[in-house]
Design a protein around this motif. Structure first.
Motif, short mmCIF file in Angstrom:
data_model
loop_
_atom_site.label_atom_id
_atom_site.label_comp_id
_atom_site.label_asym_id
_atom_site.label_seq_id
_atom_site.Cartn_x
_atom_site.Cartn_y
_atom_site.Cartn_z
N GLY A 1 0.84 -1.20 0.00
CA GLY A 1 0.00 0.00 0.00
C GLY A 1 0.87 1.25 0.00
O GLY A 1 2.11 1.17 0.00
N TYR A 2 0.23 2.39 0.00
CA TYR A 2 0.94 3.66 0.05
C TYR A 2 1.22 4.00 1.51
O TYR A 2 0.33 3.92 2.36
N VAL A 3 2.46 4.39 1.79
CA VAL A 3 2.85 4.72 3.16
C VAL A 3 3.52 6.09 3.18
O VAL A 3 3.98 6.60 2.15
N GLY A 4 3.59 6.67 4.36
CA GLY A 4 4.29 7.93 4.54
C GLY A 4 5.77 7.69 4.77
O GLY A 4 6.27 6.55 4.75
N ALA A 5 6.49 8.78 5.04
CA ALA A 5 7.93 8.66 5.25
C ALA A 5 8.26 7.99 6.57
O ALA A 5 9.29 7.31 6.70
N VAL B 1 4.25 6.87 -0.71
CA VAL B 1 5.38 6.05 -1.14
C VAL B 1 4.92 4.61 -1.31
O VAL B 1 4.24 4.06 -0.45
N PHE B 2 5.30 4.00 -2.44
CA PHE B 2 4.86 2.63 -2.70
C PHE B 2 5.97 1.70 -3.15
O PHE B 2 5.72 0.50 -3.38
N ALA B 3 7.21 2.19 -3.27
CA ALA B 3 8.30 1.32 -3.70
C ALA B 3 9.62 1.98 -3.34
O ALA B 3 9.70 3.18 -3.07
N ALA B 4 10.68 1.17 -3.34
CA ALA B 4 12.02 1.67 -3.04
C ALA B 4 13.06 0.81 -3.74
O ALA B 4 12.83 -0.38 -4.01
N VAL B 5 14.18 1.42 -4.04
CA VAL B 5 15.34 0.70 -4.57
C VAL B 5 16.37 0.63 -3.45
O VAL B 5 16.76 1.66 -2.90
N VAL B 6 16.78 -0.60 -3.11
CA VAL B 6 17.68 -0.79 -1.98
C VAL B 6 18.85 -1.67 -2.40
O VAL B 6 18.83 -2.31 -3.46
N ARG B 7 19.85 -1.71 -1.52
CA ARG B 7 20.99 -2.59 -1.72
C ARG B 7 21.27 -3.28 -0.39
O ARG B 7 21.37 -2.63 0.66
N ALA B 8 21.40 -4.61 -0.43
CA ALA B 8 21.61 -5.36 0.81
C ALA B 8 22.05 -6.77 0.48
O ALA B 8 21.99 -7.23 -0.67
N ALA B 9 22.47 -7.49 1.52
CA ALA B 9 22.80 -8.90 1.38
C ALA B 9 21.51 -9.70 1.17
O ALA B 9 20.44 -9.27 1.60
N PRO B 10 21.60 -10.85 0.53
CA PRO B 10 20.39 -11.65 0.29
C PRO B 10 19.62 -11.96 1.57
O PRO B 10 18.38 -11.96 1.56
N SER B 11 20.30 -12.24 2.67
CA SER B 11 19.60 -12.54 3.91
C SER B 11 18.78 -11.35 4.39
O SER B 11 17.65 -11.51 4.90
N ALA B 12 19.32 -10.13 4.23
CA ALA B 12 18.58 -8.94 4.63
C ALA B 12 17.39 -8.71 3.72
O ALA B 12 16.31 -8.29 4.18
N LEU B 13 17.54 -8.99 2.44
CA LEU B 13 16.41 -8.85 1.51
C LEU B 13 15.30 -9.83 1.88
O LEU B 13 14.11 -9.50 1.77
#
Length: 327
Positions: A97-101, A201-213
């Motif tokens: 869903g859509y969320v705030g900051a 906000v409905f999506a984000a681009v992140v970087r992390a280890a597979p376990s964190a994802l």
């Protein structure tokens, strides 16, 4: 031999040496000049290959449930204990869903966030998606929303000005005035929503280890995590997150203001902008057969599509190759 002959004699005898020295100097000058021309010549940059663009997400005509299933399968394969160990990877996180900051730090904890996607979900109106570059959560998201609100304020004023400039009562003029009024009203509503820190906000681009994802994917409110190990940087990578209300096949994107005549000066239409602007090297997809990766659309992406920022994307995104400092 008189004084004149004694002076002229050595000059005549040295003439060949002088000519040879002049020749050597001319050749040396030519070599130096050629060297300067070669050094100052701009490098020849090969044309960009459109096939080098990695696209992560969904496009028009693709099944959203199919994309979500493929994303879950890919994440499961990446985190399988029998799979080779993998380092940190980029991923597209889609929210339910859509969320705030405010909730974002908890939803995305354990990852480095590069950018988020926001849209004001107005009933009966098509509003464009905005990309907000992020380094610190939630402060940068709030700043991006305020910048977007200012841009929508300007659009609201421009549409109202265009409506006032139209004179006459023929059908075309009346339709144009109604279109301008609708566009102005929508821009004003967007500005008000972003200024209040809306749940957009409905999506984000992140970087992390597979376990964190995997941990992020298991949190309430997260719809899917689409890992993209073939992405080496954000440069020439296009993200197309599904919107929360999209549950079937992605429909064609309607125009924001189809009835507004574009031949009338005074309003700056929102130009397409690349979704990525981080410094880095071009990225080539290593898994074009994966269902979660998409083929280029038949028409150029515009800001109306979910992958493209609007003109309010005021600052370039950066490579979030390191985690932001802990709050």
């Amino acid at each position: 031999m008189g004084p004149a002959e004694r002076v002229r004699g050595p000059v005549l005898r040295g003439a060949p040496a002088v000519r040879m020295a002049a020749t050597v100097a001319a050749v040396s000058a030519g070599v130096v000049l050629l060297g300067l021309i070669w050094v100052s010549r701009p490098d020849v940059v090969p044309p960009e290959d459109p096939s080098d663009v990695v696209r992560v997400g969904v496009v028009q005509g693709q099944s959203v449930p199919g994309y979500l299933d493929a994303s879950r399968s890919e994440l499961a394969a990446l985190t399988d204990p029998s799979a080779p160990a993998a380092g940190e990877t980029w991923a597209l996180v889609s929210l339910a869903g859509y969320v705030g900051a405010g909730p974002l730090p908890d939803l995305l904890a354990g990852t480095a966030v590069a950018q988020v996607y926001a849209r004001v979900p107005l009933p009966g109106a098509h509003t464009p998606v905005v990309r907000i570059p992020v380094y610190r959560l939630p402060a940068d998201v709030m700043t991006g929303m305020l910048d977007t609100a200012l841009a929508r304020d300007r659009e609201h004023a421009e549409y109202e000005q265009l409506a006032r400039r139209l004179t006459g009562d023929d059908d075309n003029r009346q339709r144009a005035r109604r279109a301008y009024a609708t566009a102005a009203r929508t821009a004003a509503q967007e500005a008000s929503a972003y200024r209040s820190g809306c749940s957009c906000v409905f999506a984000a681009v992140v970087r992390a280890a597979p376990s964190a994802l995997r941990e992020v994917a298991g949190r309430a409110g997260v719809r899917a995590v689409d890992p993209a190990p073939e992405v080496r940087s954000l440069d020439r990578t296009e993200f197309r997150p599904p919107q929360p209300e999209q549950t079937g096949t992605v429909p064609p994107e309607p125009s924001r203001s189809p009835a507004v005549p574009m031949d009338t000066g005074g309003i700056a239409s929102r130009p397409p902008a690349p979704i990525v602007s981080s410094p880095g090297t071009p990225v080539t997809s290593a898994s074009s057969s994966v269902a979660a990766r998409t083929t280029p659309p038949s028409t150029p992406a515009s800001e109306e599509r979910s992958a493209v920022p609007s003109a309010s994307d005021a600052t370039p995104a950066h490579d979030a190759t390191s985690r932001p400092p802990a709050p």
